[in-house]
Design a protein around this motif. Structure first.
Motif, mmCIF file in Angstrom:
data_model
loop_
_atom_site.group_PDB
_atom_site.id
_atom_site.type_symbol
_atom_site.label_atom_id
_atom_site.label_comp_id
_atom_site.label_asym_id
_atom_site.label_seq_id
_atom_site.Cartn_x
_atom_site.Cartn_y
_atom_site.Cartn_z
ATOM 1 N N GLY A 236 26.900 34.796 52.020
ATOM 2 C CA GLY A 236 27.470 33.699 50.683
ATOM 3 C C GLY A 236 27.619 35.527 49.780
ATOM 4 O O GLY A 236 27.102 36.714 49.479
ATOM 5 N N GLY A 237 27.253 34.227 47.943
ATOM 6 C CA GLY A 237 27.480 35.738 47.211
ATOM 7 C C GLY A 237 28.065 35.906 46.791
ATOM 8 O O GLY A 237 29.609 36.079 47.299
ATOM 9 N N SER A 238 28.257 37.951 46.025
ATOM 10 C CA SER A 238 28.524 38.712 45.706
ATOM 11 C C SER A 238 28.913 39.468 47.423
ATOM 12 O O SER A 238 29.917 40.207 47.507
ATOM 13 C CB SER A 238 28.374 39.823 45.180
ATOM 14 O OG SER A 238 26.802 40.316 46.199
ATOM 15 N N ASP A 239 28.570 38.961 48.513
ATOM 16 C CA ASP A 239 28.948 39.305 49.674
ATOM 17 C C ASP A 239 29.666 38.820 50.621
ATOM 18 O O ASP A 239 30.456 39.537 51.329
ATOM 19 C CB ASP A 239 27.397 39.101 50.859
ATOM 20 C CG ASP A 239 26.517 39.780 50.025
ATOM 21 O OD1 ASP A 239 26.365 40.857 49.402
ATOM 22 O OD2 ASP A 239 25.139 40.072 50.878
ATOM 23 N N ALA A 240 30.664 37.844 49.779
ATOM 24 C CA ALA A 240 31.764 36.956 50.446
ATOM 25 C C ALA A 240 32.451 37.708 50.792
ATOM 26 O O ALA A 240 33.873 37.491 50.918
ATOM 27 C CB ALA A 240 31.575 35.758 49.477
ATOM 28 N N ALA A 241 32.900 38.887 49.868
ATOM 29 C CA ALA A 241 33.769 39.169 48.974
ATOM 30 C C ALA A 241 33.709 40.848 51.040
ATOM 31 O O ALA A 241 35.009 41.139 51.673
ATOM 32 C CB ALA A 241 33.422 40.575 48.745
ATOM 33 N N GLU B 41 43.438 47.667 46.200
ATOM 34 C CA GLU B 41 42.915 46.022 45.830
ATOM 35 C C GLU B 41 42.193 45.467 46.187
ATOM 36 O O GLU B 41 41.617 44.683 45.635
ATOM 37 C CB GLU B 41 44.194 45.237 46.277
ATOM 38 C CG GLU B 41 45.870 45.330 45.445
ATOM 39 C CD GLU B 41 46.570 46.259 46.766
ATOM 40 O OE1 GLU B 41 47.632 46.598 47.002
ATOM 41 O OE2 GLU B 41 46.141 46.906 47.410
ATOM 42 N N ARG B 42 41.576 46.224 46.843
ATOM 43 C CA ARG B 42 40.130 44.866 47.255
ATOM 44 C C ARG B 42 39.139 45.761 46.624
ATOM 45 O O ARG B 42 38.282 45.405 46.137
ATOM 46 C CB ARG B 42 40.254 45.342 48.780
ATOM 47 C CG ARG B 42 38.297 44.374 49.322
ATOM 48 C CD ARG B 42 38.617 43.688 50.361
ATOM 49 N NE ARG B 42 38.280 42.944 51.110
ATOM 50 C CZ ARG B 42 38.037 42.066 51.470
ATOM 51 N NH1 ARG B 42 39.209 41.672 52.212
ATOM 52 N NH2 ARG B 42 37.178 41.252 51.938
ATOM 53 N N VAL B 43 39.482 47.231 46.113
ATOM 54 C CA VAL B 43 38.406 48.386 45.571
ATOM 55 C C VAL B 43 38.394 47.281 44.729
ATOM 56 O O VAL B 43 37.123 47.231 43.641
ATOM 57 C CB VAL B 43 38.704 49.698 46.050
ATOM 58 C CG1 VAL B 43 37.728 50.427 44.910
ATOM 59 C CG2 VAL B 43 37.923 50.368 47.594
ATOM 60 N N ALA B 44 39.519 47.212 43.800
ATOM 61 C CA ALA B 44 39.192 46.678 42.060
ATOM 62 C C ALA B 44 38.697 45.502 42.360
ATOM 63 O O ALA B 44 38.489 45.091 41.055
ATOM 64 C CB ALA B 44 40.964 46.779 41.831
ATOM 65 N N ARG B 45 37.899 44.763 42.711
ATOM 66 C CA ARG B 45 38.084 43.049 42.837
ATOM 67 C C ARG B 45 36.299 43.901 42.574
ATOM 68 O O ARG B 45 35.345 44.546 42.966
ATOM 69 C CB ARG B 45 38.290 42.387 44.243
ATOM 70 C CG ARG B 45 39.066 42.031 44.207
ATOM 71 C CD ARG B 45 39.039 41.509 45.480
ATOM 72 N NE ARG B 45 38.265 40.277 46.109
ATOM 73 C CZ ARG B 45 38.276 40.007 47.248
ATOM 74 N NH1 ARG B 45 39.315 39.942 48.415
ATOM 75 N NH2 ARG B 45 36.975 39.194 47.714
#
Length: 540
Positions: free
Chosen positions: A117-122, A144-148
Motif C-alpha cells: 500500500g501507500g507509495s509502494d502501490a506504484a 512515463e512511470r519514472v515521472a510519477r
C-alpha cells in the motif's frame, strides 16, 4: 573514442569470466570493455554505438558485478534502465532471465497495487520486495512511470547503483524521435544527485549529444562515440519515375536476396499503413513470403507477427516506422525503403538493421519526387515554430542525401560529426556499387544452401557436408521454435541464429564443448544442453 581513461578497478579476468559465464562470449566488441569499466567506476557516461554494436551488454554486465552495492550500501546495487517500449522491456527481461540474471520490468501492462500500500502501490508487491532486498539486478521502467511521484518515492528507498537511459536521443528536441515524456527525465539528477547516469543511443548528432549531456546535468561524463561507418552495408539509392518501377525493383531485390541467402530475412519499410498492407499482399501473391506490421494492429498481433519473422517462419516483414526498435536479428540481408525517411538518423537506424552479423548486406532506398512534396506538406502542418524549423532542417538533410552525387557512407558519417579519411567507399551507388539483381530477368525463389559462418575464435573441428549442416539446422530451428512457444518467449531469446550456425559448425559432443559455442553461457547450457547434445548426436 573515449575522452578519459576510467580507473581500472576491476581485474580483466573478472570481466571476461562474467562475459563467458552469462553471455557465452570470449571477447568484447569494440568499446564495450571501456564502457563497462567506466560504469563500474561510477562515472556518468554518454555512449553512442550503432545498431548491433552491443549496447545492452555495456550496462548489463556491470549490473551482474554489482556486489559493491548502491548508494544505500549493503544490498547489491540496482541498475535502473529507462526504456521506451513495453515489448522491448519484456524481451530484455526474458533474455536476462534465460542467462540467469535477475531482472524485472514495470510498465502500464503490469497491474498496480502492491501488497504494502501507500507509495509502494506504484510497484507490484513481489517486484518491490525483490528490488529492496537486492535480489533484482536490473529494473526496467518506462519514462512515463519514472515521472510519477510515487515511483520516485519508492526508488529513493531502493539500493540504486546507476540509472541507464536507453534510446537517449529521445530526450533531445533536436533528435529525430523526440518524446516529451523523455524530457521529464531531466529531474533525475535532482532526485538522485549521487547516482551515476549513463545515456545510450545508436543515432545522435553532435548537437543532440550536447543536448543530452545538458538535459541530464551530467558531471564530467565519459564519452564513447563509436564510428558510424558500417562498411559491410551496401547503400543503393534510386529515384523511381513511377510506382510500378519501384514495385518491380522491390520484387527483383527480394527474389535475389532470398535465393542467394537461404534462411535469411528482409525488411521492407513503407510510408503508410495502406502501402504496408498492399505491398505485403502483392509480394505474397507473387510467391514471396511476406507479412505486414504497423501501429494500428493490436499489440498481441504485432508481437505475434514480429515473432514469426524473428523465428524465420516468414522471410520478409513489411512495416512502417513502428517496426524495428530493439530488434536483435543478425541475419537480415536486405532492408528496402519505399519512400524517403523523415531524417538521416531514421534512415541510418532502419537501414542499420541489416548485416548485424558483419556479413555484407544491401540497403536499398527507392524514392519518388512526390516523397519530397509529402514530407514538405507534413512539415508545414507542424504548429510549433521551433519544431517546424527542426523538421525543415531534417527535410533538407534527407533531400541532399538522396539527390547529391556524393558517397553515401561519407554523407552519413559527416552528418553525425565523424570525418572519415576516405572520399570513396566502393560500397554505394555513387562509388560504383551496383546490385546483382539490376537488369536481370526475374527468377523464382530457389534458396541456395545456407552458408555457415566461421567467425568464432574457438578452435574449428571437421565440418559436416553442406546438406548435413542444413538438415541439422532445420531440426534445431524446429526445436527452438517449439521451446520458445512453450515458454511464451521469442525464439531468438532461446538461441540466436548466429549461435545456431555455430552449433552446426562445431558439433559439440559434451556440455563442456557446448560452453565453447559463442552465445552459450552457463545458464543456457544448463537449460538446454542435454536436449541439444541429444539432437546433435542423433543427427551425426
Amino acid at each position: 573514442m573515449a575522452t578519459a581513461e576510467p580507473t581500472p578497478a576491476v581485474p580483466s579476468s573478472e570481466l571476461h569470466t562474467a562475459l563467458r559465464r552469462y553471455w557465452g562470449y570470449s571477447s568484447f566488441r569494440p568499446l564495450q570493455e571501456a564502457v563497462v569499466r567506466s560504469l563500474l567506476a561510477g562515472r556518468d557516461a554518454c555512449v553512442v554505438m550503432p545498431t548491433g554494436g552491443g549496447k545492452s551488454l555495456c550496462y548489463q554486465l556491470p549490473a551482474v558485478l554489482g556486489e559493491r552495492g548502491g548508494a544505500h550500501g549493503g544490498a547489491r546495487g540496482l541498475t535502473l534502465v529507462i526504456s521506451p517500449l513495453i515489448a522491448l522491456m519484456q524481451d530484455q527481461v526474458a533474455q536476462l532471465e534465460q542467462m540467469g540474471i535477475a531482472a524485472a520490468a514495470l510498465h502500464s501492462a503490469v497491474p498496480a497495487g502492491g501488497a504494502r500500500g501507500g507509495s509502494d502501490a506504484a510497484a507490484p508487491g513481489a517486484v518491490w520486495r525483490a528490488v529492496c532486498s537486492g535480489q533484482v539486478r536490473l529494473l526496467y521502467l518506462s519514462p512515463e512511470r519514472v515521472a510519477r511521484p510515487d515511483t520516485i518515492d519508492w526508488l529513493k528507498r531502493a539500493p540504486l547503483a546507476r540509472v541507464v537511459i536507453d534510446e537517449a536521443h529521445c530526450i533531445s528536441e533536436w533528435g529525430h524521435e523526440f518524446r516529451p515524456e523523455y524530457r521529464q527525465l531531466s529531474a533525475l539528477r535532482q532526485h538522485f544527485p549521487h547516482v551515476p547516469i549513463a545515456a545510450f543511443t545508436a543515432s545522435a548528432t553532435r548537437r543532440v549529444r550536447h543536448d543530452i549531456l545538458a538535459q541530464l546535468a551530467m558531471r564530467d561524463p565519459a564519452k564513447f562515440i563509436a564510428s558510424f561507418h558500417r562498411p559491410n552495408l551496401r547503400y543503393w539509392v534510386h529515384a523511381c519515375s513511377r510506382a510500378k518501377e519501384a514495385e518491380a525493383m522491390l520484387e527483383a531485390a527480394l527474389r535475389s536476396s532470398l535465393a542467394a541467402h537461404a534462411g535469411a530475412a528482409a525488411i521492407v519499410y513503407a510510408p503508410t499503413i495502406a502501402r504496408v498492407e498492399q505491398t505485403a499482399a502483392q509480394l505474397s501473391t507473387r510467391g514471396i513470403p511476406a507479412i505486414a506490421y504497423h501501429g494500428k494492429m493490436e499489440a498481441q498481433a504485432r508481437r505475434a507477427t514480429q515473432e514469426r519473422w524473428m523465428a524465420g517462419e516468414v522471410a520478409v516483414l513489411v512495416g512502417t516506422v513502428a517496426f524495428g526498435l530493439g530488434i536483435n536479428k543478425a541475419d537480415v540481408r536486405t532492408v528496402i525503403h519505399l519512400a524517403l525517411p523523415k531524417s538521416i538518423e531514421q534512415y541510418y537506424q532502419e537501414a542499420g538493421r541489416a548485416g548485424r552479423d558483419g556479413d555484407p548486406a544491401e540497403c536499398v532506398l527507392l524514392w519518388q519526387k512526390r516523397d519530397l512534396g509529402l514530407l514538405a506538406h507534413f512539415t508545414e502542418q507542424i504548429v510549433d515554430p521551433d519544431e517546424r524549423e527542426r523538421a525543415w532542417q531534417r527535410y533538407h538533410e534527407v533531400k541532399r542525401f538522396a539527390e547529391q552525387p556524393a558517397c553515401r557512407h561519407r554523407q552519413v558519417c559527416l552528418h553525425f560529426g565523424e570525418r572519415p579519411a576516405w572520399e570513396q567507399c566502393g560500397a554505394c551507388d555513387v562509388c560504383g556499387y551496383e546490385p546483382g539483381w539490376r537488369n536481370q530477368p526475374a527468377k523464382a525463389v530457389e534458396p541456395a544452401p545456407r552458408r555457415i559462418r566461421k567467425s568464432s575464435p574457438v578452435a574449428a573441428v571437421s565440418e559436416l557436408p553442406a546438406l548435413g549442416q542444413e538438415g541439422m539446422r532445420d531440426r534445431l530451428r524446429e526445436w527452438r521454435l517449439a521451446t520458445a512457444r512453450a515458454a511464451k518467449i521469442p525464439a531468438y531469446i532461446v538461441m540466436h541464429d548466429r549461435a545456431l550456425d555455430e552449433l552446426c559448425r562445431l558439433q559439440p559432443r559434451t556440455l563442456e564443448e557446448l560452453l565453447e559455442v559463442p552465445g552459450f553461457g552457463e545458464r543456457k547450457v544448463a537449460l538446454y544442453g542435454d536436449a541439444i547434445l541429444k539432437m546433435v548426436s542423433e543427427h551425426l
